[in-house]
Design an enzyme around this catalytic site. Sequence first.
Site, PDB file in Angstrom:
ATOM      1  N   LEU A 118     -29.714  11.880  18.750  1.00 38.48           N
ATOM      2  CA  LEU A 118     -30.787  12.122  18.377  1.00 38.48           C
ATOM      3  C   LEU A 118     -31.620  10.986  17.371  1.00 38.48           C
ATOM      4  O   LEU A 118     -32.929  11.298  17.370  1.00 38.48           O
ATOM      5  CB  LEU A 118     -30.539  13.265  17.389  1.00 38.48           C
ATOM      6  CG  LEU A 118     -30.728  14.636  18.103  1.00 38.48           C
ATOM      7  CD1 LEU A 118     -30.293  15.759  17.000  1.00 38.48           C
ATOM      8  CD2 LEU A 118     -31.897  14.992  18.664  1.00 38.48           C
ATOM      9  N   ASN A 137     -36.991   2.389  12.026  1.00 41.26           N
ATOM     10  CA  ASN A 137     -37.640   1.462  12.930  1.00 41.26           C
ATOM     11  C   ASN A 137     -38.214   0.194  12.062  1.00 41.26           C
ATOM     12  O   ASN A 137     -38.668  -0.803  12.539  1.00 41.26           O
ATOM     13  CB  ASN A 137     -38.447   1.956  13.727  1.00 41.26           C
ATOM     14  CG  ASN A 137     -37.721   2.800  14.951  1.00 41.26           C
ATOM     15  OD1 ASN A 137     -38.639   3.546  15.529  1.00 41.26           O
ATOM     16  ND2 ASN A 137     -36.811   2.191  15.253  1.00 41.26           N
ATOM     17  N   ASP A 195     -37.994   6.500  24.411  1.00 42.41           N
ATOM     18  CA  ASP A 195     -36.894   5.347  24.019  1.00 42.41           C
ATOM     19  C   ASP A 195     -37.017   4.439  25.700  1.00 42.41           C
ATOM     20  O   ASP A 195     -37.352   5.061  26.526  1.00 42.41           O
ATOM     21  CB  ASP A 195     -35.654   5.753  23.686  1.00 42.41           C
ATOM     22  CG  ASP A 195     -35.069   4.506  23.313  1.00 42.41           C
ATOM     23  OD1 ASP A 195     -35.447   3.617  22.938  1.00 42.41           O
ATOM     24  OD2 ASP A 195     -33.668   4.877  23.062  1.00 42.41           O
TER      25      ASP A 195
HETATM   26  C1  IPE Z   1     -35.783   6.279  18.357  1.00 46.81           C
HETATM   27  O1  IPE Z   1     -35.368   5.266  19.087  1.00 46.81           O
HETATM   28  C2  IPE Z   1     -36.807   6.176  17.796  1.00 46.81           C
HETATM   29  C3  IPE Z   1     -37.882   6.230  18.791  1.00 46.81           C
HETATM   30  C4  IPE Z   1     -38.027   6.551  19.950  1.00 46.81           C
HETATM   31  C5  IPE Z   1     -39.593   5.977  18.046  1.00 46.81           C
HETATM   32  P1  IPE Z   1     -34.435   4.048  18.891  1.00 46.81           P
HETATM   33  O2  IPE Z   1     -34.545   3.087  19.702  1.00 46.81           O
HETATM   34  O3  IPE Z   1     -35.033   3.524  17.255  1.00 46.81           O
HETATM   35  O4  IPE Z   1     -33.098   4.518  18.698  1.00 46.81           O
HETATM   36  P2  IPE Z   1     -31.749   3.954  18.441  1.00 46.81           P
HETATM   37  O5  IPE Z   1     -31.934   2.890  17.778  1.00 46.81           O
HETATM   38  O6  IPE Z   1     -31.496   3.295  20.070  1.00 46.81           O
HETATM   39  O7  IPE Z   1     -30.928   4.964  18.015  1.00 46.81           O
HETATM   40  C1  IPE Z   2     -38.737   3.074  21.832  1.00 43.86           C
HETATM   41  O1  IPE Z   2     -38.429   2.070  22.608  1.00 43.86           O
HETATM   42  C2  IPE Z   2     -39.847   2.757  21.064  1.00 43.86           C
HETATM   43  C3  IPE Z   2     -39.556   2.772  19.606  1.00 43.86           C
HETATM   44  C4  IPE Z   2     -38.342   2.917  18.957  1.00 43.86           C
HETATM   45  C5  IPE Z   2     -40.823   2.333  18.689  1.00 43.86           C
HETATM   46  P1  IPE Z   2     -37.665   0.783  22.076  1.00 43.86           P
HETATM   47  O2  IPE Z   2     -38.224  -0.327  21.537  1.00 43.86           O
HETATM   48  O3  IPE Z   2     -36.514   1.276  21.121  1.00 43.86           O
HETATM   49  O4  IPE Z   2     -37.057  -0.047  23.495  1.00 43.86           O
HETATM   50  P2  IPE Z   2     -35.392  -0.262  23.798  1.00 43.86           P
HETATM   51  O5  IPE Z   2     -34.580   1.059  23.159  1.00 43.86           O
HETATM   52  O6  IPE Z   2     -35.180  -1.255  22.815  1.00 43.86           O
HETATM   53  O7  IPE Z   2     -35.439  -0.524  25.255  1.00 43.86           O
HETATM   54 MG    MG Z   3     -34.563   2.022  21.577  1.00 41.89          MG
END
Ligand code: IPE
Ligand code: IPE
Ligand code: MG
Length: 250
Positions: free
Chosen positions: A205, A78, A30
């Site tokens: 999680l 996502n 993340d």
């Molecule tokens: C979790 O991250 C999913 C991945 C890293 C692929 P998110 O960025 O989607 O999670 P939330 O929305 O902050 O909980």
């Molecule tokens: C994790 O990074 C990758 C995916 C969830 C696909 P994010 O895209 O969630 O990055 P932040 O949390 O917005 O910084």
């Molecule tokens: Mg994220």
Amino acid sequence: MFGIFKKKQEDVFEQLDTNNLPVHIGIIMDGNGRWAKKRGLPRSAGHTMGAKVLEQITRDAGHLGIKYLTVYAFSTENWSRPAEEVKALMKLMVEYLDDYRRLIGDEDICVRIIGSKEGLSEEILEKIKIVEDATKNNSAITLNIALNYGGRDEIVKSVKKIAEGVKDGSISVDEIDEKMISDNLYTNYMPDPDFIIRPSGEQRLSNFLLWQSAYSEFWYSDINWPDFTKKDLIRAIVDYQKRNRRFGGV
Ligand code: IPE
Ligand code: IPE
Ligand code: MG
């Protein structure tokens, strides 16, 4: 100055007990978006950098002796992101899956994809087959990429499969136990994660390995995933090695 830095780096390495490594590490990759935003770049640049870091960390984990690495790349939730971002992420998946040699170099890495096939393009499904097939005899480390993965969705699918068995008479209700549910999850070929790492500052999680993480140790950090290094991985494992895992006992 470089001398001091080198010494510090070695300290972390020296603290690592190579006889007490987690067998299976999960990583919620993340913070890609925030990494990009800080630099005035589009979010997709963060995802590209995140994918590069995954290559390196997989090699590093394999060299350390980690047997299973499961990384969260795209969740079932996502899809709710702007279409442009989802498109960029899928394009990145295709690129990475396409050239498995670039992903793993000549390393002994077995690549498996876990998650739902629903909603994935024919192109991605085809690439998944190619990469899994090409690396299936590799055994130093298994890299499980959780793509279109959701822990709740996975449990629902497991329950449905078992219910089908009850319906056709091949399973009796009394036979249903924890093992049967585990055996019907995507992760049925690996042990539960000992250790789950989440960079980016979030402490949740987000639907990752819900069933499997019942007794996992967690490690959080403010580092955004594209900045994550081998040293961070080792620091995390050193912390893990100080934990007392009781599994409900004393
Ligand atoms: C979790 O991250 C999913 C991945 C890293 C692929 P998110 O960025 O989607 O999670 P939330 O929305 O902050 O909980
Ligand atoms: C994790 O990074 C990758 C995916 C969830 C696909 P994010 O895209 O969630 O990055 P932040 O949390 O917005 O910084
Ligand atoms: Mg994220």
